[in-house]
Design a protein around this motif. Structure first.
Motif, PDB file in Angstrom:
ATOM      1  N   ASN A  19      28.053  20.761  22.870  1.00 20.75           N
ATOM      2  CA  ASN A  19      26.689  20.243  22.754  1.00 20.75           C
ATOM      3  C   ASN A  19      25.888  20.473  24.034  1.00 20.75           C
ATOM      4  O   ASN A  19      24.797  19.933  24.185  1.00 20.75           O
ATOM      5  CB  ASN A  19      26.719  18.748  22.430  1.00 20.75           C
ATOM      6  CG  ASN A  19      27.238  18.493  21.028  1.00 20.75           C
ATOM      7  OD1 ASN A  19      26.961  19.247  20.111  1.00 20.75           O
ATOM      8  ND2 ASN A  19      28.006  17.435  20.878  1.00 20.75           N
ATOM      9  N   GLU A  20      26.455  21.274  24.941  1.00 21.17           N
ATOM     10  CA  GLU A  20      25.776  21.550  26.210  1.00 21.17           C
ATOM     11  C   GLU A  20      24.539  22.413  25.977  1.00 21.17           C
ATOM     12  O   GLU A  20      24.460  23.173  25.008  1.00 21.17           O
ATOM     13  CB  GLU A  20      26.725  22.280  27.173  1.00 21.17           C
ATOM     14  CG  GLU A  20      27.943  21.479  27.577  1.00 21.17           C
ATOM     15  CD  GLU A  20      27.609  20.228  28.373  1.00 21.17           C
ATOM     16  OE1 GLU A  20      26.652  20.261  29.179  1.00 21.17           O
ATOM     17  OE2 GLU A  20      28.296  19.222  28.181  1.00 21.17           O
ATOM     18  N   ASP A  21      23.585  22.313  26.890  1.00 20.55           N
ATOM     19  CA  ASP A  21      22.394  23.151  26.873  1.00 20.55           C
ATOM     20  C   ASP A  21      22.846  24.608  27.023  1.00 20.55           C
ATOM     21  O   ASP A  21      23.565  24.936  27.965  1.00 20.55           O
ATOM     22  CB  ASP A  21      21.488  22.760  28.044  1.00 20.55           C
ATOM     23  CG  ASP A  21      20.195  23.539  28.102  1.00 20.55           C
ATOM     24  OD1 ASP A  21      20.101  24.622  27.477  1.00 20.55           O
ATOM     25  OD2 ASP A  21      19.276  23.070  28.783  1.00 20.55           O
ATOM     26  N   VAL A  27      31.786  23.561  30.372  1.00 17.42           N
ATOM     27  CA  VAL A  27      33.081  23.417  31.034  1.00 17.42           C
ATOM     28  C   VAL A  27      34.136  23.312  29.945  1.00 17.42           C
ATOM     29  O   VAL A  27      34.038  22.468  29.049  1.00 17.42           O
ATOM     30  CB  VAL A  27      33.102  22.173  31.957  1.00 17.42           C
ATOM     31  CG1 VAL A  27      34.473  21.992  32.570  1.00 17.42           C
ATOM     32  CG2 VAL A  27      32.029  22.295  33.032  1.00 17.42           C
ATOM     33  N   LEU A  28      35.113  24.203  29.999  1.00 19.40           N
ATOM     34  CA  LEU A  28      36.161  24.240  28.980  1.00 19.40           C
ATOM     35  C   LEU A  28      37.404  23.505  29.468  1.00 19.40           C
ATOM     36  O   LEU A  28      37.908  23.789  30.550  1.00 19.40           O
ATOM     37  CB  LEU A  28      36.527  25.694  28.661  1.00 19.40           C
ATOM     38  CG  LEU A  28      35.400  26.568  28.126  1.00 19.40           C
ATOM     39  CD1 LEU A  28      35.863  28.013  28.014  1.00 19.40           C
ATOM     40  CD2 LEU A  28      34.921  26.054  26.783  1.00 19.40           C
ATOM     41  N   TRP A  64      34.785  31.861  35.949  1.00 21.95           N
ATOM     42  CA  TRP A  64      33.735  32.235  35.010  1.00 21.95           C
ATOM     43  C   TRP A  64      33.556  31.090  34.044  1.00 21.95           C
ATOM     44  O   TRP A  64      34.535  30.522  33.551  1.00 21.95           O
ATOM     45  CB  TRP A  64      34.138  33.487  34.227  1.00 21.95           C
ATOM     46  CG  TRP A  64      33.798  34.757  34.910  1.00 21.95           C
ATOM     47  CD1 TRP A  64      34.497  35.346  35.921  1.00 21.95           C
ATOM     48  CD2 TRP A  64      32.698  35.610  34.630  1.00 21.95           C
ATOM     49  NE1 TRP A  64      33.889  36.512  36.297  1.00 21.95           N
ATOM     50  CE2 TRP A  64      32.777  36.703  35.509  1.00 21.95           C
ATOM     51  CE3 TRP A  64      31.649  35.560  33.716  1.00 21.95           C
ATOM     52  CZ2 TRP A  64      31.845  37.733  35.507  1.00 21.95           C
ATOM     53  CZ3 TRP A  64      30.718  36.589  33.709  1.00 21.95           C
ATOM     54  CH2 TRP A  64      30.825  37.665  34.603  1.00 21.95           C
ATOM     55  N   LEU A  65      32.299  30.732  33.777  1.00 22.45           N
ATOM     56  CA  LEU A  65      32.007  29.683  32.801  1.00 22.45           C
ATOM     57  C   LEU A  65      31.098  30.247  31.711  1.00 22.45           C
ATOM     58  O   LEU A  65      30.187  31.014  32.001  1.00 22.45           O
ATOM     59  CB  LEU A  65      31.324  28.487  33.464  1.00 22.45           C
ATOM     60  CG  LEU A  65      32.181  27.655  34.408  1.00 22.45           C
ATOM     61  CD1 LEU A  65      31.345  26.557  35.048  1.00 22.45           C
ATOM     62  CD2 LEU A  65      33.365  27.057  33.690  1.00 22.45           C
ATOM     63  N   PRO A  66      31.353  29.855  30.470  1.00 24.23           N
ATOM     64  CA  PRO A  66      30.494  30.315  29.383  1.00 24.23           C
ATOM     65  C   PRO A  66      29.212  29.490  29.310  1.00 24.23           C
ATOM     66  O   PRO A  66      29.196  28.324  29.690  1.00 24.23           O
ATOM     67  CB  PRO A  66      31.356  30.072  28.142  1.00 24.23           C
ATOM     68  CG  PRO A  66      32.227  28.923  28.523  1.00 24.23           C
ATOM     69  CD  PRO A  66      32.479  29.058  29.996  1.00 24.23           C
ATOM     70  N   LYS A  67      28.160  30.130  28.812  1.00 21.14           N
ATOM     71  CA  LYS A  67      26.907  29.435  28.555  1.00 21.14           C
ATOM     72  C   LYS A  67      26.711  29.256  27.054  1.00 21.14           C
ATOM     73  O   LYS A  67      26.433  28.168  26.582  1.00 21.14           O
ATOM     74  CB  LYS A  67      25.731  30.216  29.146  1.00 21.14           C
ATOM     75  CG  LYS A  67      25.689  30.204  30.651  1.00 21.14           C
ATOM     76  CD  LYS A  67      24.440  30.897  31.144  1.00 21.14           C
ATOM     77  CE  LYS A  67      24.260  30.634  32.624  1.00 21.14           C
ATOM     78  NZ  LYS A  67      22.897  30.910  33.054  1.00 21.14           N
ATOM     79  N   ARG A  68      26.845  30.370  26.315  1.00 22.08           N
ATOM     80  CA  ARG A  68      26.612  30.324  24.876  1.00 22.08           C
ATOM     81  C   ARG A  68      27.247  31.539  24.223  1.00 22.08           C
ATOM     82  O   ARG A  68      27.579  32.510  24.899  1.00 22.08           O
ATOM     83  CB  ARG A  68      25.116  30.298  24.564  1.00 22.08           C
ATOM     84  CG  ARG A  68      24.389  31.544  25.032  1.00 22.08           C
ATOM     85  CD  ARG A  68      22.922  31.565  24.642  1.00 22.08           C
ATOM     86  NE  ARG A  68      22.273  32.772  25.115  1.00 22.08           N
ATOM     87  CZ  ARG A  68      22.300  33.952  24.505  1.00 22.08           C
ATOM     88  NH1 ARG A  68      22.964  34.104  23.370  1.00 22.08           N
ATOM     89  NH2 ARG A  68      21.666  34.996  25.000  1.00 22.08           N
ATOM     90  N   LEU A  69      27.362  31.482  22.900  1.00 22.03           N
ATOM     91  CA  LEU A  69      27.787  32.642  22.136  1.00 22.03           C
ATOM     92  C   LEU A  69      26.586  33.569  21.954  1.00 22.03           C
ATOM     93  O   LEU A  69      25.448  33.112  21.860  1.00 22.03           O
ATOM     94  CB  LEU A  69      28.273  32.234  20.738  1.00 22.03           C
ATOM     95  CG  LEU A  69      29.511  31.349  20.642  1.00 22.03           C
ATOM     96  CD1 LEU A  69      29.809  31.047  19.175  1.00 22.03           C
ATOM     97  CD2 LEU A  69      30.707  31.992  21.296  1.00 22.03           C
ATOM     98  N   THR A  70      26.836  34.850  21.902  1.00 23.14           N
ATOM     99  CA  THR A  70      25.804  35.809  21.525  1.00 23.14           C
ATOM    100  C   THR A  70      25.836  35.928  20.000  1.00 23.14           C
ATOM    101  O   THR A  70      26.725  35.384  19.341  1.00 23.14           O
ATOM    102  CB  THR A  70      26.085  37.195  22.133  1.00 23.14           C
ATOM    103  OG1 THR A  70      27.332  37.671  21.607  1.00 23.14           O
ATOM    104  CG2 THR A  70      26.131  37.146  23.656  1.00 23.14           C
ATOM    105  N   TYR A  71      24.890  36.675  19.446  1.00 23.77           N
ATOM    106  CA  TYR A  71      24.921  36.893  18.002  1.00 23.77           C
ATOM    107  C   TYR A  71      26.232  37.568  17.611  1.00 23.77           C
ATOM    108  O   TYR A  71      26.882  37.192  16.633  1.00 23.77           O
ATOM    109  CB  TYR A  71      23.728  37.756  17.544  1.00 23.77           C
ATOM    110  CG  TYR A  71      23.780  37.991  16.055  1.00 23.77           C
ATOM    111  CD1 TYR A  71      23.345  37.010  15.173  1.00 23.77           C
ATOM    112  CD2 TYR A  71      24.335  39.162  15.538  1.00 23.77           C
ATOM    113  CE1 TYR A  71      23.440  37.197  13.802  1.00 23.77           C
ATOM    114  CE2 TYR A  71      24.430  39.349  14.169  1.00 23.77           C
ATOM    115  CZ  TYR A  71      23.987  38.372  13.306  1.00 23.77           C
ATOM    116  OH  TYR A  71      24.087  38.547  11.960  1.00 23.77           O
ATOM    117  N   LYS A  72      26.635  38.554  18.414  1.00 24.44           N
ATOM    118  CA  LYS A  72      27.900  39.262  18.164  1.00 24.44           C
ATOM    119  C   LYS A  72      29.087  38.288  18.233  1.00 24.44           C
ATOM    120  O   LYS A  72      30.033  38.403  17.472  1.00 24.44           O
ATOM    121  CB  LYS A  72      28.054  40.387  19.187  1.00 24.44           C
ATOM    122  CG  LYS A  72      29.220  41.293  18.974  1.00 24.44           C
ATOM    123  CD  LYS A  72      29.204  42.412  20.022  1.00 24.44           C
ATOM    124  CE  LYS A  72      30.420  43.289  19.924  1.00 24.44           C
ATOM    125  NZ  LYS A  72      30.416  44.343  20.963  1.00 24.44           N
ATOM    126  N   GLY A  73      29.007  37.313  19.132  1.00 22.97           N
ATOM    127  CA  GLY A  73      30.061  36.295  19.245  1.00 22.97           C
ATOM    128  C   GLY A  73      30.121  35.411  18.013  1.00 22.97           C
ATOM    129  O   GLY A  73      31.197  35.081  17.515  1.00 22.97           O
TER     130      GLY A  73
END
Length: 125
Positions: A19-21, A27-28, A64-73
Motif C-alpha cells: 500500500n506504499e506510495d 521495504v520488503l 535495491w528497493l522496489p517502487k512499483r510494478l511496471t505494466y510488463k511486471g
C-alpha cells in the motif's frame, strides 16, 4: 548469485500487495530470505523492466528497493499468479534448462493458455 524464480514471483507479489506510495520505496520483509539476495533480485527485476527500482547501495553493500510494478511486471505477474500455471512454468523452464525472465514470461503465457483451455474449454490464439 543465481536467479531464483520463486523469489522473483515473491517480490512481484509483495510489491503488488504493498500500500506504499508508488513514488516512494517498498521495504520488503520476505520471511526466510536474505536481504542481499532480495536486493539482487530487485536489481534484476528493474533491469528486466518488470519493476521500477532504485539503487540505494553504498560502500556497505548492495541495496535495491522496489517502487512499483511496471505494466510488463503486472503482465508477468498476472500470467504466473495461478499456482498451477507457475508450477508448469517452472517445470518447463527447468526441463529446457532456461531461467531467463523473458523465457519465463513466454512459458507462463503458453501454460496459462493451456490451463484456461483445460478449465474453460476455450482456446486462445
Amino acid at each position: 548469485m543465481k536467479l531464483d524464480k520463486d523469489l522473483v514471483r515473491e517480490i512481484l507479489l509483495a510489491v503488488e500487495a504493498s500500500n506504499e506510495d508508488p513514488l516512494g520505496w517498498t521495504v520488503l520483509n520476505l520471511e526466510g530470505r536474505d536481504a542481499k539476495e532480495v536486493s539482487y533480485h530487485v536489481m534484476l527485476l528493474h533491469e528486466a523492466g518488470l519493476i521500477v527500482g532504485q539503487d540505494l547501495s553504498t560502500c556497505d553493500g548492495l541495496e535495491w528497493l522496489p517502487k512499483r510494478l511496471t505494466y510488463k511486471g503486472h503482465e508477468f505477474l498476472d500470467t504466473v499468479r495461478d499456482g498451477e500455471v507457475w508450477r508448469r512454468t517452472k517445470a518447463g523452464a527447468e526441463k529446457a534448462g532456461v531461467a531467463g525472465l523473458g523465457v519465463l514470461l513466454e512459458l507462463g503465457k503458453a501454460y496459462g493458455k493451456e490451463v484456461l483451455k483445460e478449465k474453460l474449454g476455450i482456446e486462445l490464439p
